[in-house]
Every structure is written in structure tokens, then in C-alpha cells.
Design a protein around this motif. Sequence first.
Motif, PDB file in Angstrom:
ATOM      1  N   ARG A 188      71.133 119.078 152.227  1.00 37.21           N
ATOM      2  CA  ARG A 188      70.214 120.189 151.935  1.00 37.21           C
ATOM      3  C   ARG A 188      69.957 120.320 150.441  1.00 37.21           C
ATOM      4  O   ARG A 188      68.855 120.703 150.018  1.00 37.21           O
ATOM      5  CB  ARG A 188      70.780 121.501 152.501  1.00 37.21           C
ATOM      6  CG  ARG A 188      70.643 121.638 154.012  1.00 37.21           C
ATOM      7  CD  ARG A 188      70.923 123.061 154.451  1.00 37.21           C
ATOM      8  NE  ARG A 188      72.309 123.432 154.206  1.00 37.21           N
ATOM      9  CZ  ARG A 188      73.288 123.269 155.082  1.00 37.21           C
ATOM     10  NH1 ARG A 188      73.040 122.734 156.252  1.00 37.21           N
ATOM     11  NH2 ARG A 188      74.527 123.632 154.784  1.00 37.21           N
ATOM     12  N   GLU A 189      70.978 120.021 149.629  1.00 33.50           N
ATOM     13  CA  GLU A 189      70.781 120.038 148.179  1.00 33.50           C
ATOM     14  C   GLU A 189      69.795 118.956 147.750  1.00 33.50           C
ATOM     15  O   GLU A 189      68.983 119.167 146.842  1.00 33.50           O
ATOM     16  CB  GLU A 189      72.115 119.851 147.460  1.00 33.50           C
ATOM     17  CG  GLU A 189      73.117 120.970 147.685  1.00 33.50           C
ATOM     18  CD  GLU A 189      74.428 120.702 146.963  1.00 33.50           C
ATOM     19  OE1 GLU A 189      74.405 120.564 145.723  1.00 33.50           O
ATOM     20  OE2 GLU A 189      75.467 120.610 147.634  1.00 33.50           O
ATOM     21  N   LEU A 190      69.863 117.794 148.412  1.00 37.29           N
ATOM     22  CA  LEU A 190      68.910 116.727 148.096  1.00 37.29           C
ATOM     23  C   LEU A 190      67.485 117.142 148.434  1.00 37.29           C
ATOM     24  O   LEU A 190      66.545 116.846 147.689  1.00 37.29           O
ATOM     25  CB  LEU A 190      69.286 115.462 148.876  1.00 37.29           C
ATOM     26  CG  LEU A 190      70.488 114.677 148.361  1.00 37.29           C
ATOM     27  CD1 LEU A 190      70.896 113.606 149.362  1.00 37.29           C
ATOM     28  CD2 LEU A 190      70.188 114.049 147.012  1.00 37.29           C
ATOM     29  N   ASP A 191      67.312 117.844 149.547  1.00 37.18           N
ATOM     30  CA  ASP A 191      65.982 118.324 149.918  1.00 37.18           C
ATOM     31  C   ASP A 191      65.397 119.197 148.813  1.00 37.18           C
ATOM     32  O   ASP A 191      64.223 119.070 148.443  1.00 37.18           O
ATOM     33  CB  ASP A 191      66.051 119.129 151.222  1.00 37.18           C
ATOM     34  CG  ASP A 191      66.388 118.278 152.433  1.00 37.18           C
ATOM     35  OD1 ASP A 191      66.121 117.058 152.372  1.00 37.18           O
ATOM     36  OD2 ASP A 191      66.895 118.823 153.416  1.00 37.18           O
ATOM     37  N   GLN A 192      66.219 120.096 148.276  1.00 33.69           N
ATOM     38  CA  GLN A 192      65.744 120.997 147.226  1.00 33.69           C
ATOM     39  C   GLN A 192      65.438 120.249 145.934  1.00 33.69           C
ATOM     40  O   GLN A 192      64.442 120.533 145.255  1.00 33.69           O
ATOM     41  CB  GLN A 192      66.795 122.082 146.973  1.00 33.69           C
ATOM     42  CG  GLN A 192      67.055 122.977 148.178  1.00 33.69           C
ATOM     43  CD  GLN A 192      68.279 123.851 148.019  1.00 33.69           C
ATOM     44  OE1 GLN A 192      69.005 123.764 147.021  1.00 33.69           O
ATOM     45  NE2 GLN A 192      68.535 124.707 149.004  1.00 33.69           N
ATOM     46  N   LEU A 193      66.273 119.277 145.609  1.00 36.29           N
ATOM     47  CA  LEU A 193      66.098 118.549 144.352  1.00 36.29           C
ATOM     48  C   LEU A 193      64.862 117.662 144.366  1.00 36.29           C
ATOM     49  O   LEU A 193      64.223 117.459 143.334  1.00 36.29           O
ATOM     50  CB  LEU A 193      67.342 117.709 144.069  1.00 36.29           C
ATOM     51  CG  LEU A 193      68.602 118.504 143.721  1.00 36.29           C
ATOM     52  CD1 LEU A 193      69.825 117.604 143.754  1.00 36.29           C
ATOM     53  CD2 LEU A 193      68.450 119.150 142.345  1.00 36.29           C
ATOM     54  N   THR A 210      62.935 108.347 143.988  1.00 35.60           N
ATOM     55  CA  THR A 210      63.562 107.257 144.717  1.00 35.60           C
ATOM     56  C   THR A 210      65.071 107.203 144.492  1.00 35.60           C
ATOM     57  O   THR A 210      65.802 106.698 145.337  1.00 35.60           O
ATOM     58  CB  THR A 210      62.934 105.911 144.331  1.00 35.60           C
ATOM     59  OG1 THR A 210      62.982 105.760 142.912  1.00 35.60           O
ATOM     60  CG2 THR A 210      61.488 105.844 144.807  1.00 35.60           C
ATOM     61  N   LYS A 211      65.540 107.718 143.372  1.00 36.57           N
ATOM     62  CA  LYS A 211      66.994 107.790 143.170  1.00 36.57           C
ATOM     63  C   LYS A 211      67.612 108.797 144.135  1.00 36.57           C
ATOM     64  O   LYS A 211      68.703 108.576 144.666  1.00 36.57           O
ATOM     65  CB  LYS A 211      67.310 108.120 141.717  1.00 36.57           C
ATOM     66  CG  LYS A 211      67.000 106.945 140.782  1.00 36.57           C
ATOM     67  CD  LYS A 211      67.165 107.294 139.343  1.00 36.57           C
ATOM     68  CE  LYS A 211      66.891 106.060 138.477  1.00 36.57           C
ATOM     69  NZ  LYS A 211      65.551 105.481 138.680  1.00 36.57           N
ATOM     70  N   LEU A 212      66.916 109.888 144.371  1.00 35.43           N
ATOM     71  CA  LEU A 212      67.399 110.850 145.349  1.00 35.43           C
ATOM     72  C   LEU A 212      67.346 110.261 146.757  1.00 35.43           C
ATOM     73  O   LEU A 212      68.254 110.487 147.569  1.00 35.43           O
ATOM     74  CB  LEU A 212      66.575 112.135 145.272  1.00 35.43           C
ATOM     75  CG  LEU A 212      66.741 112.949 143.978  1.00 35.43           C
ATOM     76  CD1 LEU A 212      65.728 114.085 143.931  1.00 35.43           C
ATOM     77  CD2 LEU A 212      68.158 113.496 143.861  1.00 35.43           C
ATOM     78  N   LEU A 354      70.236 110.876 164.233  1.00 29.85           N
ATOM     79  CA  LEU A 354      69.592 112.156 163.933  1.00 29.85           C
ATOM     80  C   LEU A 354      69.650 112.434 162.444  1.00 29.85           C
ATOM     81  O   LEU A 354      70.596 112.048 161.758  1.00 29.85           O
ATOM     82  CB  LEU A 354      70.281 113.284 164.700  1.00 29.85           C
ATOM     83  CG  LEU A 354      70.246 113.174 166.227  1.00 29.85           C
ATOM     84  CD1 LEU A 354      71.003 114.336 166.848  1.00 29.85           C
ATOM     85  CD2 LEU A 354      68.825 113.121 166.753  1.00 29.85           C
ATOM     86  N   ARG A 355      68.640 113.112 161.982  1.00 26.26           N
ATOM     87  CA  ARG A 355      68.559 113.472 160.565  1.00 26.26           C
ATOM     88  C   ARG A 355      69.582 114.567 160.258  1.00 26.26           C
ATOM     89  O   ARG A 355      69.755 115.510 161.024  1.00 26.26           O
ATOM     90  CB  ARG A 355      67.154 113.977 160.242  1.00 26.26           C
ATOM     91  CG  ARG A 355      66.928 114.365 158.772  1.00 26.26           C
ATOM     92  CD  ARG A 355      65.480 114.799 158.571  1.00 26.26           C
ATOM     93  NE  ARG A 355      65.265 115.316 157.239  1.00 26.26           N
ATOM     94  CZ  ARG A 355      64.967 114.600 156.176  1.00 26.26           C
ATOM     95  NH1 ARG A 355      64.867 113.296 156.304  1.00 26.26           N
ATOM     96  NH2 ARG A 355      64.779 115.149 155.008  1.00 26.26           N
TER      97      ARG A 355
END
Length: 357
Positions: A188-193, A210-212, A354-355
Motif C-alpha cells: 500500500r505504501e508503494l501505491d501511494q509513492l 520503474t524502480k517502485l 492475487l494482487r
Amino acid sequence: MTLWVVKVGTSLLRGETAATIDGYARCFAGAMARGDQVVLVTSGAVGLGCQKLALSRRPDTVVALQAAAAIGQGALMALYERAMERHGYSVAQVLLTRSDLADRRRYQNASGTLRQLLSWGVLPVINENDALSPAELRFGDNDTLSALVAAAVEAQQLILLTDVDRLYSSDPRVDANAEPISDVRHPRELDQLEQGAGDGGRWGTGGMTTKLAAARIATASGITVQLADGRDPACLKALLQGERGGTVFHPHPEPLGNRRSWLAHVLRPEGELQLDAGACDALQHRGASLLLVGVTAVRGDFAANQPVRLLDPQGEDLGRGLCSMDSDQLRAAMNDPSPGESSPVVVHRDGLVLRSR
């Protein structure tokens, strides 16, 4: 022993390329002498080709990029070979395209080849096959490629070297209020970033987006990812000795296995299946297979056993799966259900991922 995958970006190999590679080679050789194994994923072929041609800017057509890569790839490998030979180690060039990894058998072959090279004490030097790979088969950046390679060889650590010291909440070049981020612990933190990530700039194709994405792939496979400043080889040396990078992406507590990682991240979906709420609940909370009765819509044309994207009733991405029927068979079965018979399996749970939510 630690198995490291290190990705070196294009922006780090401009200017004094030979000196930079010499510095990295000392770090790789030091780690290998301690008994660790290292796989290098390197950009830079297009940039070196542009340097040799004295181009003022990076080409913007696929054909020109491929031609520049063809010029630069040999020069890039020669620099790594000479640098590692000074420390008594050999290198091996490995050029990959998405099609090399999209087929399960070829994916396993690539993994086996890399493991054999590592067992011989060789440094595999991997790049995307820019010179020949058509646009639809390209990874698009070596960040993604490095994460897929890390998963394929079951590495413990992935180091993404770039020209910034760490990840920020937004692009620090344009936002004075951008805050440094030391740790990322959940998808979820990656989604926000990803909302604040920048592009790759004039000479790079990766950027933070792309790094994320690479961090998402690798951490889902149980790999620790470190984003660090590669402008000074001393930083890489410290990382390979166990120190931490500017930003650490922590591995998922329930990592995907090798096959599920391949399914989730390497294969490109050929179509979409929209599901009802009951099917979504069964997949997410009961570990069930997807049955025909739970499919409400089919989009695209695909063959049997090809990957499809699974969508919830709102159209949100639920995951990926290998569909047991082709799209025509699936549509026909939905329109003509046989009364009294059990609903057939469309995606078996062993071919389903699943995601993370």
C-alpha cells in the motif's frame, strides 16, 4: 553466502564510464572473494553508442535506439571484462527479452544458466537485448529486468543504484518539500509513492516509477530491495558489506513462490475476466479456484492456458490467472450452461496469483 543482484542505471555510466566501471568491479570482486555471488544488470549500451556517434541527444525512434545499442553493447562488455580481469574474475554476457522469460521452460533455462555461471565464480552481466528486441517484447527498463532476474535466481538482495541518494515522497528536483523515505514496508505504501514518482529524464528510461515497480516485484518474491546512490562506488562497497542503502524496501511477509512470481510479473495478460462478488470472495478468502459461474464478462481473444487479468465487479485489478479455456469456448460456455452439471474450473488455484492489497 548472499546472492546479490545489482542494477546500474544509464545515468551512472555517462562521463568517465571506464573509471566508474572500474570502481564497481572492485566492489564486485571484493564481495565474490568473501564468498558471495553477484549478478549485474547494467544499462548503458545506448548511452555508449550515442557517445561513440557524438549524438547530442538520445534517439527517439526504436530503430535508432537499437542501432545505438548495437554499437554500444560491445564497448560496454569490454569495459566490464577488462575491469573484472584485473581482479582475476571472468564475466559472461547475457542478453534477455521478455519472450525469453515469458515461456516457463525458457525462464527455467535462463535461471539454470545464471546459476551455473555463479557456481563457476563468474559475474553474469545482463542487459536487455536492445539491439534486436521489438518494442512489444521489451521490458522497457532494466529496473524491471533486474527484479525479474532477482526472482529467477532467488536472490536475497536487489540493489538499485541510481543518481539520487534515496527515495523521496515526490521529485526533489521540482518539489522543495519532498521528504526522504528510509523504509517501505507494505505494498500500500508503494501505491501511494507511485503517484509522486518522476520520469527518467533525458538519458534514462527508468526514473522512480520503474524502480517502485521493480521493488514491488522483488519484495513480493521475498527479496530485500535497496535503493542507493551509485555515483560513488564506496556506497556500493558498503552495501555489499552489509550496510543499508538510502531507502530499504522490505520483503513481503508472505512471498510468492517462483512460479507465482513468474505468473504475476513476467506474463502479459492476453485478455480479461470480470468476476462477481461471490467469486472474488472465494478467491481472496477461501483459496478457491475460479469457476465458470463466477465469470460475468470476457474481454479479448486468447488461447487456452494463456494468462488473463482478473477484475472485480468494479473493474479493479484482482490478479492474474492461466485460463483453462480459450476465449471463444469461455463465451460459449457462459451463454449455454448445462443444467445439473457442476461449474467447470476456469482458472485453477495453482495457476492463480492475487494482487497484494
